[in-house]
Design a protein around this motif. Structure first.
Motif, short mmCIF file in Angstrom:
data_model
loop_
_atom_site.label_atom_id
_atom_site.label_comp_id
_atom_site.label_asym_id
_atom_site.label_seq_id
_atom_site.Cartn_x
_atom_site.Cartn_y
_atom_site.Cartn_z
N ILE A 45 13.92 -26.42 -47.27
CA ILE A 45 13.70 -26.41 -48.72
C ILE A 45 13.33 -25.00 -49.19
O ILE A 45 13.87 -24.50 -50.15
CB ILE A 45 12.58 -27.41 -49.10
N GLN A 76 15.66 -37.71 -53.89
CA GLN A 76 16.08 -36.89 -55.01
C GLN A 76 17.59 -36.69 -55.01
O GLN A 76 18.24 -36.78 -56.03
CB GLN A 76 15.37 -35.55 -54.96
N LYS A 87 11.58 -29.91 -42.39
CA LYS A 87 12.36 -30.05 -43.62
C LYS A 87 11.95 -28.97 -44.61
O LYS A 87 12.78 -28.38 -45.28
CB LYS A 87 12.11 -31.43 -44.24
N PHE A 93 11.63 -28.32 -57.35
CA PHE A 93 11.35 -27.43 -56.22
C PHE A 93 10.70 -26.14 -56.66
O PHE A 93 9.77 -25.65 -56.03
CB PHE A 93 12.63 -27.12 -55.44
N ASN A 106 17.23 -29.33 -62.61
CA ASN A 106 16.03 -29.92 -62.04
C ASN A 106 15.11 -28.83 -61.52
O ASN A 106 15.52 -27.98 -60.74
CB ASN A 106 16.45 -30.86 -60.91
N GLN A 131 10.05 -36.13 -51.10
CA GLN A 131 11.15 -36.79 -50.39
C GLN A 131 12.45 -36.17 -50.84
O GLN A 131 12.87 -36.38 -51.95
CB GLN A 131 11.15 -38.28 -50.72
N LYS A 132 13.05 -35.41 -49.98
CA LYS A 132 14.28 -34.74 -50.39
C LYS A 132 15.43 -35.73 -50.58
O LYS A 132 16.19 -35.62 -51.51
CB LYS A 132 14.68 -33.68 -49.36
N GLU A 133 15.48 -36.72 -49.71
CA GLU A 133 16.61 -37.66 -49.73
C GLU A 133 16.69 -38.42 -51.04
O GLU A 133 17.74 -38.52 -51.64
CB GLU A 133 16.52 -38.66 -48.58
#
Lengths: 181, 246, 181
Positions: free
Chosen positions: A177, B163, A173, C115, C112, B159-161
């Motif tokens: 990202i 978000q 993942k 990241f 946001n 946790q990407k989901e």
């Protein structure tokens, strides 16, 4: 830039003994010029905390002898302090994922781990090996720590496959990202 | 500077990461200062970009739409001074101007940082691992401690989901937002816009049409008799409430 | 031994950023004494190859910016990753407004930032500290960011005070608004 400053910069950056011939070649200077630079540098450093030590072939920057007791005390207190939560987490990641690069550890923890890794190296808890394939370092648990923990096979670690899976999934993942940034 | 400096419908909207960036670009492209007048004048263009983003389901659209609501208030107020805004709305408009000015400073200073970053770095000494073997363990160096440490690492993985879900929750569509605003204006003016949302009408058309009506109103061209000729938009105006100062 | 020499010795030996509070405790000095020592040391180092980099909480010894070309030639063609527009904006916000929460950063940028913050943390350009008062995290700049920018203190950045003053005006206004709520 004066040669003595160049030499000081090199020695400071390398923080290890440097061959005089290498230094001369790097800065395109001859022996006499290096000698002069060394003399100037030695003189200039006298009022500070560092000293230039010189052997026939090598030069190196070290802390002044007057500071020795303080440095020794610092070294001891440094080892007396525990590795902390961040240290334990980094150590655990290496234990479950070794061999692993710093970049991978950083990505899993979400912060830069370089100083923590140094501390673990200084304590002999981990080892650092050059990985020729990607011209960087891989980190592994030291033999001494493995013995201390009584681990002979990785698969004996608690929840080994569950944790390995979770981290692997994250890695896949994470690649996605990273691209989005 | 941006590849989409020429505005048209084929622009690459994903150039703009955030709504403030887009808004500032639109204001600066027209060489305007940041104030209610310039904001009102770029609203149409902003709305067009956002409706494109919504169609393309681009990320962050929710934030763009949130800002669009404030922007439409600015625009509506400039076209219809009789429109009464709540204190909260007034604040959000003042706030937007201020945020935009602040963002402008940050964006400009970011350009400075980006240009000097790495151009003349200073370096810490290289790390040389100790040659004398040392082995110092502590309370953390047990299987139990390391197991709980790795579990805490796994718990902390982003946790990407979750978000993504959180973002969807705050998303309101442009249509919903427009509808709300329309109701507000209708109430405030005793004017009723009807059939604005004709089934086959595209979003873009609705928005543009809505703003066009406001423009007409502002120009004093909005007479019932004229407007009634448009079969798809019917407007009823209480004559007694017609603003006389246009 | 003068405090500035002690501090230099410590920083040289550690070759990593050191917390000011730790340094003060180690040498039994107060904040004013440390500030004086830092000022003396900074001045003394100017003619040499090293510089003292300083953030609100930390100090570190690094090579002078003038030596960058020489050191970069020694580092084998290491990829110098650009920070990107979003990264630079986030860094600018933290640099001028630190300590600052993620919510405030998000608000200024209008998007946001989680990241991008994670990315900056991984690169060691910013630090994240727990803020007990509001049970959340605050972000601050690291000495590593300053070393990449080639300045020993953020005040040395071009137009620093002009930009800081301009932003300060907004913050004052924001405080008035906050109180009214």
């Amino acid at each position: 830039m004066p040669v003595d400053v160049l030499v000081e910069g090199l020695l400071f950056y390398k923080s290890a003994p440097q061959k005089k011939v290498v230094v001369m070649k790097l800065f395109g200077i001859n022996e006499a010029e290096l000698s002069t630079a060394i003399a100037v540098l030695k003189e200039r450093l006298m009022i500070g905390a560092t000293r230039l030590v010189e052997t026939t072939d090598e030069i190196q920057l070290v802390t002044s002898p007057e500071l020795a007791p303080i440095i020794e005390a610092m070294r001891k207190s440094e080892l007396k302090a525990d590795i902390g939560k961040a240290g334990a987490e980094t150590l655990a990641i290496i234990l479950y994922q070794e061999p692993i690069s710093r970049a991978e550890i950083d990505r899993i923890r979400g912060v830069n781990s370089s100083f923590i890794l140094r501390n673990l190296l200084i304590r002999g808890l981990i080892e650092r090996n050059h990985n020729k394939n990607r011209n960087g370092y891989d980190f592994t648990i030291s033999t001494a720590l493995l013995t201390h923990l009584g681990v002979t096979h990785k698969h004996e670690l608690p929840d080994f496959s569950k944790i390995a899976n979770a981290l692997e999934q994250f890695n896949e993942k994470a690649e996605v990202i990273d691209e989005s940034i | 500077m941006h590849p989409n400096a020429v505005s048209n419908f084929s622009v690459k909207t994903d150039v703009f990461e955030g709504p403030l960036e887009l808004l500032l670009e639109l204001v600066e492209r027209r060489k305007l200062l940041i104030n209610d007048i310039s904001l009102a004048s770029v609203t149409d263009e902003y709305m067009r970009q956002v409706s494109l983003m919504q169609e393309m389901s681009l990320p962050n659209t929710a934030q763009f739409i949130n800002l669009a609501a404030t922007l439409l208030l600015v625009k509506s107020k400039s076209l219809l001074p009789v429109l009464e805004l709540t204190d909260e709305e007034e604040t959000s408009i003042d706030d937007l101007e201020e945020r935009l000015r602040k963002y402008q400073i940050i964006r400009d200073s970011a350009l400075i940082l980006q240009s000097i970053f790495g151009s003349k770095s200073m370096y810490a000494p290289q790390f040389t691992p100790p040659t004398v073997p040392v082995f110092v363990t502590d309370e953390y160096c047990t299987i139990d401690s390391l197991q709980s440490a790795i579990n805490s690492v796994i718990n902390d993985l982003p946790q990407k989901e979750t978000q993504a879900k959180a973002q969807i929750k705050v998303t309101i569509s442009l249509e919903d937002m427009m509808k709300k605003l329309q109701d507000r204006i209708t109430k405030s003016l005793h004017v009723r816009f009807s059939q604005l949302h004709a089934g086959e009408t595209e979003k873009k058309v609705v928005i543009v049409g809505f703003l066009a009506i406001l423009e007409l109103f502002k120009q004093g061209n909005l007479l019932i008799t004229q407007v009634n000729r448009f079969s798809d938009i019917e407007i009823e105006l209480d004559k007694g409430q017609t603003p006389t100062y246009y």
